[in-house]
Scaffold this motif. Structure first.
Motif, PDB file in Angstrom:
ATOM      1  N   TYR A 269       0.830  -1.208   0.000  1.00  0.00           N
ATOM      2  CA  TYR A 269       0.000   0.000   0.000  1.00  0.00           C
ATOM      3  C   TYR A 269       0.866   1.260   0.000  1.00  0.00           C
ATOM      4  O   TYR A 269       0.495   2.275  -0.603  1.00  0.00           O
ATOM      5  N   ALA A 270       2.011   1.201   0.657  1.00  0.00           N
ATOM      6  CA  ALA A 270       2.944   2.334   0.603  1.00  0.00           C
ATOM      7  C   ALA A 270       3.474   2.507  -0.813  1.00  0.00           C
ATOM      8  O   ALA A 270       3.647   3.635  -1.298  1.00  0.00           O
ATOM      9  N   LEU A 271       3.720   1.391  -1.493  1.00  0.00           N
ATOM     10  CA  LEU A 271       4.164   1.440  -2.888  1.00  0.00           C
ATOM     11  C   LEU A 271       3.077   2.047  -3.764  1.00  0.00           C
ATOM     12  O   LEU A 271       3.362   2.878  -4.637  1.00  0.00           O
ATOM     13  N   ARG A 272       1.828   1.651  -3.524  1.00  0.00           N
ATOM     14  CA  ARG A 272       0.695   2.221  -4.262  1.00  0.00           C
ATOM     15  C   ARG A 272       0.617   3.734  -4.063  1.00  0.00           C
ATOM     16  O   ARG A 272       0.476   4.498  -5.029  1.00  0.00           O
ATOM     17  N   ASP A 273       0.736   4.170  -2.829  1.00  0.00           N
ATOM     18  CA  ASP A 273       0.641   5.599  -2.532  1.00  0.00           C
ATOM     19  C   ASP A 273       1.792   6.383  -3.164  1.00  0.00           C
ATOM     20  O   ASP A 273       1.602   7.503  -3.654  1.00  0.00           O
ATOM     21  N   GLU A 274       2.983   5.793  -3.159  1.00  0.00           N
ATOM     22  CA  GLU A 274       4.145   6.457  -3.765  1.00  0.00           C
ATOM     23  C   GLU A 274       3.963   6.573  -5.276  1.00  0.00           C
ATOM     24  O   GLU A 274       4.283   7.609  -5.877  1.00  0.00           O
ATOM     25  N   ALA A 275       3.449   5.517  -5.886  1.00  0.00           N
ATOM     26  CA  ALA A 275       3.206   5.540  -7.331  1.00  0.00           C
ATOM     27  C   ALA A 275       2.159   6.587  -7.691  1.00  0.00           C
ATOM     28  O   ALA A 275       2.278   7.278  -8.712  1.00  0.00           O
ATOM     29  N   GLN A 276       1.147   6.725  -6.854  1.00  0.00           N
ATOM     30  CA  GLN A 276       0.122   7.736  -7.106  1.00  0.00           C
ATOM     31  C   GLN A 276       0.684   9.145  -6.946  1.00  0.00           C
ATOM     32  O   GLN A 276       0.378  10.045  -7.728  1.00  0.00           O
TER      33      GLN A 276
END
Length: 285
Positions: A269-276
């Motif tokens: 989820y941290a990866l998702r947020d960083e990508a966003q």
């Protein structure tokens, strides 16, 4: 005696042939071109941002040995290459480097990107957006169509990279295939492209393409979450009216999260947020 005469004649002919060759004019220099072509500013930029730090080469000049010659494909326009690779660098590499560690992409990555300008149309009417081959090469199509100011366009483009990279990660460390296969065992089909996405979601698949196999299902689930904000993903789940299907999509999400944590020590989820966050940066700059 006859054999001896033939051998003697052949030997004499060989001597004469060698003597003749020795007197022929020999080439004084090679016809092969070993000169190194001059690097353009684009080549230098690729070197600084991809080749030197990550050992990733980017092929944008046409090479028929790198593509399927049975398709109508052509190279990208020169001015489209750097913008496309800036998207790749910011949203894919920078996101994984921030959350997974500075060396993550250096250790696990395709070593070649092949860029194609137009679409890769299949005989069944579908379009191939990208290809990953043996974990070493990723081909990206429709580079000429990328619009960095259009969020939907950027999302589709980066979805391709996220999807193909998930395959590469799976080749490095497999996911729990048995657990995955138990969730929606009867929904897979080679005719996935005939189903509307709403139909596929109400069967427990995040996209229609996810129905091709458990491997595409895993990659599509991960890539869709990585290219969606939390609110956008929640909206996808809210659109699923079948309770069992929704539960299966959530179960697949949980397996993806567990895989990233256990295999790579990455907070998905941290990866998702960083990508966003990086997607927002690309669109607004």
């Amino acid at each position: 005696m006859k054999i001896a005469k033939i051998y003697k004649a052949a030997l004499m002919s060989g001597i004469l042939l060698l003597a003749s060759c020795a007197h022929e004019e020999q080439p004084k220099e090679s016809w092969l071109d070993f000169s190194v072509p001059n690097k353009t500013e684009l080549d230098k930029w690729i070197g600084v941002n991809f080749l030197d730090p990550y050992n990733i080469n980017v092929y944008y000049i046409w090479n028929q040995n790198l593509v399927d010659n049975n398709r109508y494909l052509y190279p990208p326009k020169g001015d489209k290459v750097q913008p496309a690779m800036e998207v790749v660098k910011k949203i894919w590499i920078d996101s994984y480097s921030t959350i997974g560690g500075a060396d993550f992409v250096k250790k696990i990555a395709p070593r070649e990107f092949v860029l194609v300008g137009g679409i890769n149309l299949n005989t069944n009417g579908t379009v191939t957006l990208g290809l990953a081959e043996a974990g070493q090469k990723v081909t990206l199509f429709q580079v000429d169509n990328l619009n960095k100011k259009n969020r939907a366009n950027v999302t589709q483009f980066i979805h391709t990279i996220q999807h193909e990279y998930v395959h590469i990660l799976n080749q490095t460390k497999p996911f729990d295939e048995q657990a995955w296969a138990k969730l929606t065992p009867t929904g897979y089909t080679t005719s996935w492209y005939t189903a509307a996405i709403a139909t596929s979601r109400n069967l427990g698949f995040i996209t229609s393409y996810a129905r091709l196999s458990i491997y595409e299902d895993f990659a599509e689930t991960a890539a869709t979450i990585l290219t969606s904000s939390k609110a956008e993903y929640d909206a996808i789940l809210a659109s699923v009216t079948d309770a069992t299907a929704k539960a299966n999509i959530k179960a697949k999400e949980a397996l993806v999260v567990k895989y990233y944590r256990d295999a790579f020590n990455i907070d998905f989820y941290a990866l998702r947020d960083e990508a966003q966050k990086n997607t927002d940066f690309v669109i607004n700059n």
